[in-house]
Design an enzyme around this catalytic site. Structure first.
Site, PDB file in Angstrom:
ATOM      1  N   CYS A  24      51.494  78.542  57.046  1.00  0.00           N
ATOM      2  CA  CYS A  24      51.213  79.603  58.006  1.00  0.00           C
ATOM      3  C   CYS A  24      49.750  79.710  58.376  1.00  0.00           C
ATOM      4  CB  CYS A  24      51.605  80.967  57.418  1.00  0.00           C
ATOM      5  SG  CYS A  24      53.337  81.107  57.028  1.00  0.00           S
ATOM      6  N   CYS A  67      42.419  74.466  48.284  1.00  0.00           N
ATOM      7  CA  CYS A  67      43.245  73.306  48.637  1.00  0.00           C
ATOM      8  C   CYS A  67      42.414  72.181  49.268  1.00  0.00           C
ATOM      9  CB  CYS A  67      44.342  73.740  49.605  1.00  0.00           C
ATOM     10  SG  CYS A  67      45.297  72.363  50.285  1.00  0.00           S
ATOM     11  N   ASP A  85      43.054  56.925  59.271  1.00  0.00           N
ATOM     12  CA  ASP A  85      44.017  58.025  59.293  1.00  0.00           C
ATOM     13  C   ASP A  85      43.693  58.995  58.177  1.00  0.00           C
ATOM     14  OD1 ASP A  85      46.118  59.483  60.249  1.00  0.00           O
ATOM     15  OD2 ASP A  85      47.689  58.243  59.381  1.00  0.00           O
ATOM     16  N   ASP A  86      44.275  60.184  58.257  1.00  0.00           N
ATOM     17  CA  ASP A  86      43.926  61.217  57.282  1.00  0.00           C
ATOM     18  C   ASP A  86      44.727  61.141  55.991  1.00  0.00           C
ATOM     19  OD1 ASP A  86      46.355  63.253  57.660  1.00  0.00           O
ATOM     20  OD2 ASP A  86      45.719  62.561  59.628  1.00  0.00           O
ATOM     21  N   CYS A 125      53.426  69.437  46.180  1.00  0.00           N
ATOM     22  CA  CYS A 125      52.621  70.647  46.336  1.00  0.00           C
ATOM     23  C   CYS A 125      53.519  71.861  46.160  1.00  0.00           C
ATOM     24  CB  CYS A 125      51.981  70.692  47.724  1.00  0.00           C
ATOM     25  SG  CYS A 125      51.049  72.218  48.020  1.00  0.00           S
ATOM     26  N   CYS A 175      41.805  72.528  44.346  1.00  0.00           N
ATOM     27  CA  CYS A 175      43.144  72.188  43.873  1.00  0.00           C
ATOM     28  C   CYS A 175      43.389  70.742  44.276  1.00  0.00           C
ATOM     29  CB  CYS A 175      44.221  73.088  44.485  1.00  0.00           C
ATOM     30  SG  CYS A 175      45.893  72.595  43.948  1.00  0.00           S
ATOM     31  N   CYS A 232      48.154  67.506  43.886  1.00  0.00           N
ATOM     32  CA  CYS A 232      48.956  66.432  44.474  1.00  0.00           C
ATOM     33  C   CYS A 232      48.321  65.061  44.249  1.00  0.00           C
ATOM     34  CB  CYS A 232      49.198  66.680  45.963  1.00  0.00           C
ATOM     35  SG  CYS A 232      47.671  66.791  46.939  1.00  0.00           S
TER      36      CYS A 232
END
Length: 500
Positions: A9, A256, A368-369, A405, A456, A459
């Site tokens: 969100c 994050c 790329d990300d 995640c 964090c 992942c």
């Protein structure tokens, strides 16, 4: 290029101390953050003890000049909150999506509260059981309902908004950045004790309007000054004096890391740095970390638009030409990472145009990300090969994702992550690249300006900041490695929590 994961969100809320209509600020604050959620949007305003809400699916709409007065009548008031959402919990049919649209409201007797939130709750079953003792018929379509009802229960118990927020901060496992309004028009915000998801605060030049926004671009579009990023476990209210800040509980900061690689807009600010500057440094890091690939390459291209800033960094550090041979079809707005499985592949090729004449016979670095599943990455590399690319080196700014995640990004099972079961060399073979070159974790951390223990990185490392998430991850990894099939999002499996 990769099939990007989904974020939960975007939050925006504002109050006019001079009692001017607040809707225009909420509207533009959400428009600036529509990248954080495309499935649904909602506005909620407050006037004279009443909440006025509008919720709908899809992008925040363009408003015609002729309809402005209708919107003002529909959403009157001087304080309001809004939300753009992509679901990372609950069902994804249209009825459920609409039911799960935020902001949400909870009420009982003399107490009423509305919230907009970004994040994800991990201890959902514990909270639901507690809420059902007070509201026997309680059901929910998104985690915001859990937080809102928990807040309401605590508000009734303590008759203090601060104490209610403190109880939420102490008893909810997960990530939550919340903006809300009480029945008496009190405007507030708070964050989980690790501060996992972003939420900043700002004000208008004349200090008559105060706002909270997931990203600073929500403030920028309204002409507001950014004041501060909420600290982990911080509770903030607005009075005639402006922001009133209180630290209610604080654990290790765990912001994050994925915000930097993909989710945040490049012109947003985190840790006093523009995100695009951090992404440029990611590109420079990749050049330093993979000199042999750089030496062999003829040129750099990027997957627009999240790879663009890093590609510029690669170009600057390496001296290789950044060939702008990939372009996004601007009005193909369906985002491949948001689409359901069967729709994704039909859309990915339509979104990006690759100029064949520019890549033919060339040894290319593609920036790329991230790589999540690897499916559409493979499709795009196949396309480059068909166009005659001689070699394809994939430079990936976000390190290899090895775990799910729990905090608001919809990559919730080990099975869907190509990096959970394959090495970079194996991934290169699967997707058809000559090499997959991930940025190192230490390189990413240094570029952000945060310390490693302030991010964090669950992942990437398998080490999660909250206890229940760690417990679930460890158990599900064990089952995954034993060959057990994962039935869905880990935090939505009742059996795991001893539920029927």
């Amino acid at each position: 290029m990769g099939e990007h994961p989904k974020i939960a969100c975007g939050v925006f809320g504002a109050i006019s101390l001079s009692k001017q209509p607040i809707f225009p600020y909420i509207y533009w604050g959400l428009r600036a953050q529509n990248h954080r959620g495309h499935q649904s949007h909602g506005f909620l305003t407050y006037l004279n003890g009443e909440f006025y809400a509008y919720r709908s699916l899809d992008l925040v709409p363009k408003i015609k000049t002729s309809a402005i007065h209708e919107w003002f009548k529909r959403l009157p008031g001087y304080v309001g909150i809004g939300n753009v959402r992509y679901t990372t919990s609950g069902k994804t049919d249209e009825k459920s999506l609409l039911a799960g649209t935020q902001p949400v409201i909870a009420s009982t007797n003399n107490f009423k509260v509305a919230i907009s939130f970004n994040g994800n709750v991990v201890n959902t079953f514990q909270l639901k059981n507690e809420i059902c003792k007070h509201f026997p018929n309680f059901t929910y379509e998104c985690d915001a309902d859990l937080i809102c009802h928990k807040l309401l229960i605590e508000l009734k118990r303590w008759n203090s908004l601060e104490e209610a927020a403190k109880a939420c901060i102490e008893n909810i496992d997960g990530a939550f950045s919340v903006a809300g309004i009480t029945k008496d028009g009190k405007f507030f915000a708070f964050k989980d004790p690790h501060g996992i998801r972003p939420l900043c605060a700002g004000y208008s030049p004349e200090r008559s309007v105060y706002a909270f926004s997931s990203e600073s671009v929500g403030l920028d579009i309204n002409g507001f000054y950014r004041d501060f990023e909420l600290e982990p476990g911080e509770f903030v209210t607005v009075s005639e004096k402006g922001f009133e800040r209180k630290q209610l509980k604080r654990e290790r900061k765990a912001f994050c890391a994925f915000e930097f690689a993909y989710f945040a807009r490049p012109d947003s600010i985190f840790n006093d740095k523009h995100v695009y500057e951090i992404r440029e440094e990611f590109g420079r890091n990749l050049v330093r970390e993979y000199p042999e690939a750089v030496k062999d390459a003829d040129m750099v291209i990027s997957m627009p638009e999240t790879g663009d800033d890093a590609a510029f960094g690669v170009h600057e550090e390496s001296g290789l030409r950044w060939e702008r041979a990939t372009r996004r079809h601007r009005y193909v707005t369906e985002r491949a990472f948001i689409l359901l499985e069967k729709e994704r592949y039909a859309t990915i090729d339509k979104k990006i145009n690759i100029l064949a004449s520019k890549v033919k016979g060339k040894k290319i670095i593609v920036v790329d990300d991230s790589i999540v599943r690897g499916d559409t990455t493979r499709v795009t590399i196949e396309k480059l090969r068909r166009m005659g690319a001689k070699k394809v080196y994939l430079f990936v700014t976000y390190p290899r994702i090895i775990g799910p995640c729990f905090y608001g990004i919809d990559m919730a099972t080990y099975g869907q992550l190509i990096g959970a079961k394959h090495t970079p060399e194996e991934i290169a073979k699967i997707i058809g690249a000559d090499a997959v070159c991930y940025q190192s974790i230490d390189g990413l951390v240094k570029a952000t300006g945060f310390r490693k223990d302030e991010l964090c990185l669950g992942c990437l490392t398998g080490e999660y900041p909250t206890p229940l998430a760690q417990k679930i991850a460890d158990e599900m990894k064990k089952r995954f490695l034993e060959g057990c099939e994962e039935p869905g999002r880990l935090y939505e499996i009742p059996e795991f929590f001893g539920e029927s």
